[in-house]
Structure formats: structure tokens, C-alpha cells
Design a protein around this motif. Sequence first.
Motif, PDB file in Angstrom:
ATOM      1  N   TRP A  66      26.837 -34.348  -0.656  1.00 22.17           N
ATOM      2  CA  TRP A  66      26.968 -34.237   0.799  1.00 22.17           C
ATOM      3  C   TRP A  66      25.607 -33.984   1.431  1.00 22.17           C
ATOM      4  CZ3 TRP A  66      25.836 -31.153   4.824  1.00 22.17           C
ATOM      5  CH2 TRP A  66      26.434 -31.465   6.043  1.00 22.17           C
ATOM      6  N   VAL A  67      24.866 -33.010   0.884  1.00 22.74           N
ATOM      7  CA  VAL A  67      23.546 -32.695   1.436  1.00 22.74           C
ATOM      8  C   VAL A  67      22.628 -33.908   1.329  1.00 22.74           C
ATOM      9  CG1 VAL A  67      21.463 -31.293   1.101  1.00 22.74           C
ATOM     10  CG2 VAL A  67      23.713 -30.200   1.079  1.00 22.74           C
ATOM     11  N   SER A  68      22.657 -34.598   0.182  1.00 25.46           N
ATOM     12  CA  SER A  68      21.802 -35.775  -0.010  1.00 25.46           C
ATOM     13  C   SER A  68      22.086 -36.866   1.006  1.00 25.46           C
ATOM     14  CB  SER A  68      21.983 -36.341  -1.421  1.00 25.46           C
ATOM     15  OG  SER A  68      21.565 -35.408  -2.374  1.00 25.46           O
ATOM     16  N   LYS A  69      23.340 -37.034   1.370  1.00 28.41           N
ATOM     17  CA  LYS A  69      23.728 -38.114   2.282  1.00 28.41           C
ATOM     18  C   LYS A  69      23.664 -37.707   3.747  1.00 28.41           C
ATOM     19  CE  LYS A  69      26.695 -40.278  -1.124  1.00 28.41           C
ATOM     20  NZ  LYS A  69      28.057 -40.449  -1.587  1.00 28.41           N
ATOM     21  N   GLU A  70      23.937 -36.452   4.053  1.00 29.81           N
ATOM     22  CA  GLU A  70      24.086 -36.020   5.447  1.00 29.81           C
ATOM     23  C   GLU A  70      22.869 -35.300   6.035  1.00 29.81           C
ATOM     24  OE1 GLU A  70      26.635 -36.904   7.294  1.00 29.81           O
ATOM     25  OE2 GLU A  70      27.607 -37.899   5.608  1.00 29.81           O
ATOM     26  N   ILE A  71      21.976 -34.823   5.190  1.00 29.42           N
ATOM     27  CA  ILE A  71      20.768 -34.135   5.670  1.00 29.42           C
ATOM     28  C   ILE A  71      19.580 -35.056   5.370  1.00 29.42           C
ATOM     29  CG2 ILE A  71      19.334 -32.066   5.533  1.00 29.42           C
ATOM     30  CD1 ILE A  71      22.153 -31.430   6.495  1.00 29.42           C
ATOM     31  N   ARG A  72      19.005 -35.637   6.435  1.00 27.36           N
ATOM     32  CA  ARG A  72      17.864 -36.543   6.252  1.00 27.36           C
ATOM     33  C   ARG A  72      16.685 -35.791   5.669  1.00 27.36           C
ATOM     34  NH1 ARG A  72      18.508 -37.619  11.833  1.00 27.36           N
ATOM     35  NH2 ARG A  72      16.506 -36.585  12.011  1.00 27.36           N
ATOM     36  N   TYR A  73      15.953 -36.465   4.787  1.00 24.73           N
ATOM     37  CA  TYR A  73      14.749 -35.859   4.227  1.00 24.73           C
ATOM     38  C   TYR A  73      13.582 -36.112   5.170  1.00 24.73           C
ATOM     39  CZ  TYR A  73      10.879 -34.486   1.394  1.00 24.73           C
ATOM     40  OH  TYR A  73       9.750 -33.855   0.956  1.00 24.73           O
ATOM     41  N   VAL A  74      12.995 -35.032   5.663  1.00 23.06           N
ATOM     42  CA  VAL A  74      11.806 -35.093   6.501  1.00 23.06           C
ATOM     43  C   VAL A  74      10.892 -33.971   6.029  1.00 23.06           C
ATOM     44  CG1 VAL A  74      10.881 -34.905   8.847  1.00 23.06           C
ATOM     45  CG2 VAL A  74      13.126 -35.935   8.490  1.00 23.06           C
ATOM     46  N   GLY A  75       9.690 -34.306   5.556  1.00 21.11           N
ATOM     47  CA  GLY A  75       8.761 -33.292   5.060  1.00 21.11           C
ATOM     48  C   GLY A  75       8.211 -32.433   6.177  1.00 21.11           C
ATOM     49  N   HIS A  76       8.177 -31.126   5.952  1.00 16.97           N
ATOM     50  CA  HIS A  76       7.624 -30.149   6.897  1.00 16.97           C
ATOM     51  C   HIS A  76       6.537 -29.375   6.167  1.00 16.97           C
ATOM     52  CE1 HIS A  76      10.888 -30.174  10.012  1.00 16.97           C
ATOM     53  NE2 HIS A  76      11.457 -30.829   9.026  1.00 16.97           N
ATOM     54  N   PHE A  77       5.317 -29.544   6.577  1.00 12.60           N
ATOM     55  CA  PHE A  77       4.226 -28.855   5.890  1.00 12.60           C
ATOM     56  C   PHE A  77       3.323 -28.107   6.858  1.00 12.60           C
ATOM     57  CE2 PHE A  77       5.425 -32.618   3.464  1.00 12.60           C
ATOM     58  CZ  PHE A  77       5.872 -31.990   2.321  1.00 12.60           C
ATOM     59  N   ILE A  78       3.869 -27.657   7.974  1.00 18.07           N
ATOM     60  CA  ILE A  78       3.085 -26.969   8.981  1.00 18.07           C
ATOM     61  C   ILE A  78       3.438 -25.484   8.966  1.00 18.07           C
ATOM     62  CG2 ILE A  78       2.601 -26.786  11.452  1.00 18.07           C
ATOM     63  CD1 ILE A  78       3.366 -29.780  11.639  1.00 18.07           C
ATOM     64  N   GLY A  79       2.427 -24.652   8.882  1.00 22.56           N
ATOM     65  CA  GLY A  79       2.644 -23.211   8.925  1.00 22.56           C
ATOM     66  C   GLY A  79       3.466 -22.698   7.763  1.00 22.56           C
ATOM     67  N   GLU A  80       4.264 -21.669   8.034  1.00 21.15           N
ATOM     68  CA  GLU A  80       5.063 -21.023   7.002  1.00 21.15           C
ATOM     69  C   GLU A  80       6.075 -21.975   6.372  1.00 21.15           C
ATOM     70  OE1 GLU A  80       8.400 -17.761   7.279  1.00 21.15           O
ATOM     71  OE2 GLU A  80       6.424 -16.833   7.519  1.00 21.15           O
ATOM     72  N   ASN A  81       6.543 -22.965   7.128  1.00 20.67           N
ATOM     73  CA  ASN A  81       7.550 -23.879   6.575  1.00 20.67           C
ATOM     74  C   ASN A  81       6.975 -24.855   5.565  1.00 20.67           C
ATOM     75  OD1 ASN A  81       9.358 -22.559   8.067  1.00 20.67           O
ATOM     76  ND2 ASN A  81       9.896 -24.216   9.426  1.00 20.67           N
ATOM     77  N   GLY A  82       5.686 -24.776   5.306  1.00 22.00           N
ATOM     78  CA  GLY A  82       5.109 -25.549   4.216  1.00 22.00           C
ATOM     79  C   GLY A  82       5.571 -25.034   2.868  1.00 22.00           C
ATOM     80  N   TYR A  83       5.951 -23.758   2.821  1.00 23.87           N
ATOM     81  CA  TYR A  83       6.413 -23.183   1.554  1.00 23.87           C
ATOM     82  C   TYR A  83       7.680 -22.350   1.685  1.00 23.87           C
ATOM     83  CZ  TYR A  83       3.762 -19.207   3.407  1.00 23.87           C
ATOM     84  OH  TYR A  83       3.273 -18.212   4.202  1.00 23.87           O
ATOM     85  N   THR A  84       8.285 -22.313   2.860  1.00 25.46           N
ATOM     86  CA  THR A  84       9.516 -21.564   3.076  1.00 25.46           C
ATOM     87  C   THR A  84      10.551 -22.467   3.735  1.00 25.46           C
ATOM     88  OG1 THR A  84       8.036 -19.764   3.722  1.00 25.46           O
ATOM     89  CG2 THR A  84      10.362 -19.354   3.905  1.00 25.46           C
ATOM     90  N   PRO A  85      11.795 -22.444   3.279  1.00 23.32           N
ATOM     91  CA  PRO A  85      12.814 -23.279   3.921  1.00 23.32           C
ATOM     92  C   PRO A  85      13.158 -22.786   5.324  1.00 23.32           C
ATOM     93  CG  PRO A  85      13.815 -21.861   2.259  1.00 23.32           C
ATOM     94  CD  PRO A  85      12.337 -21.658   2.167  1.00 23.32           C
ATOM     95  N   HIS A  86      13.730 -23.671   6.110  1.00 25.03           N
ATOM     96  CA  HIS A  86      14.259 -23.288   7.421  1.00 25.03           C
ATOM     97  C   HIS A  86      15.570 -22.536   7.217  1.00 25.03           C
ATOM     98  CE1 HIS A  86      11.629 -26.610   8.719  1.00 25.03           C
ATOM     99  NE2 HIS A  86      11.549 -25.934   9.843  1.00 25.03           N
ATOM    100  N   ASP A  87      16.047 -21.893   8.271  1.00 23.57           N
ATOM    101  CA  ASP A  87      17.358 -21.240   8.218  1.00 23.57           C
ATOM    102  C   ASP A  87      18.427 -22.280   7.907  1.00 23.57           C
ATOM    103  OD1 ASP A  87      16.467 -18.662   8.934  1.00 23.57           O
ATOM    104  OD2 ASP A  87      16.427 -19.251  11.039  1.00 23.57           O
ATOM    105  N   ALA A  88      19.417 -21.892   7.120  1.00 17.32           N
ATOM    106  CA  ALA A  88      20.492 -22.812   6.732  1.00 17.32           C
ATOM    107  C   ALA A  88      21.208 -23.374   7.959  1.00 17.32           C
ATOM    108  CB  ALA A  88      21.471 -22.102   5.808  1.00 17.32           C
ATOM    109  N   ALA A  89      21.454 -22.549   8.964  1.00 13.62           N
ATOM    110  CA  ALA A  89      22.145 -23.017  10.172  1.00 13.62           C
ATOM    111  C   ALA A  89      21.293 -24.054  10.918  1.00 13.62           C
ATOM    112  CB  ALA A  89      22.469 -21.849  11.093  1.00 13.62           C
ATOM    113  N   TYR A  90      19.996 -23.829  10.973  1.00 17.22           N
ATOM    114  CA  TYR A  90      19.071 -24.772  11.617  1.00 17.22           C
ATOM    115  C   TYR A  90      19.131 -26.135  10.927  1.00 17.22           C
ATOM    116  CZ  TYR A  90      14.560 -26.722  13.125  1.00 17.22           C
ATOM    117  OH  TYR A  90      13.573 -27.527  13.619  1.00 17.22           O
TER     118      TYR A  90
END
Length: 112
Positions: A66-90
Motif C-alpha cells: 500500500w505504501v509503495s503504491k499510494e505514497i509517491r517517492y520524492v527525495g527530501h534532503f533539506i535541513g533536518e529532513n535529510g536524515y529524519t522522517p516527516h511526521d506519519a500524519a504529514y
Amino acid sequence: MTSIYKTEFSPYLHVTTYQEPLAFGRVFESKAVPKATVDKDIQALPDKITLGITDDYLQANALYEWVSKEIRYVGHFIGENGYTPHDAAYILHRRFGDCKDHNNETSVGYFK
């Protein structure tokens, strides 16, 4: 066809200010665990995705698919999110994230 990663045939150098590999893991964990909070939408979704599936492996696979199909992969490498995931709800509401976000969303669903 077998994939070959560049580190299998070429030299590489890892540079870090951490004294040991586990130190990085502890820092990552301290930042990632709070991002895995479960809200009402996230709580209901895994139940819907795994409805009728009783085998743990098949439940995990259904969540992964489900995650593979429904959550688009977009790389985030700016600031803290370069090494920390976003909130699950976000991640769920925006429907995109990088590899850390995909892992976070799958884990939250499975371990809620």
C-alpha cells in the motif's frame, strides 16, 4: 539480472563526526521515534488495508504494498529532513515522502 552497487567494485570513503556507528543510530532514533505518532487516520488505515488477513507476514506485505503504491517517492534532503522522517500524519495526508518516510509509514501501520 543481478544489481551491483558501486561500493562492490570501487573504493569509497565515509566521513563522520560520530565516535561510533551506534551514536548515529541513537541520534536518528531520538528524532525518528517521535515522528511515528499515530493519529485517528493512521489508526484506521492499517485495519482497513489488512482486513481479513491474519498472517503477520501477509499483513506486513499488504502494508508495504500500500505504501509503495499510494505514497509517491520524492527525495527530501533539506535541513533536518535529510536524515529524519516527516511526521506519519504529514506523509499520509500529503501522499509523498522519501525512503525514511516510506519506512516510517509502513512501521507505524504495522506496529500501531
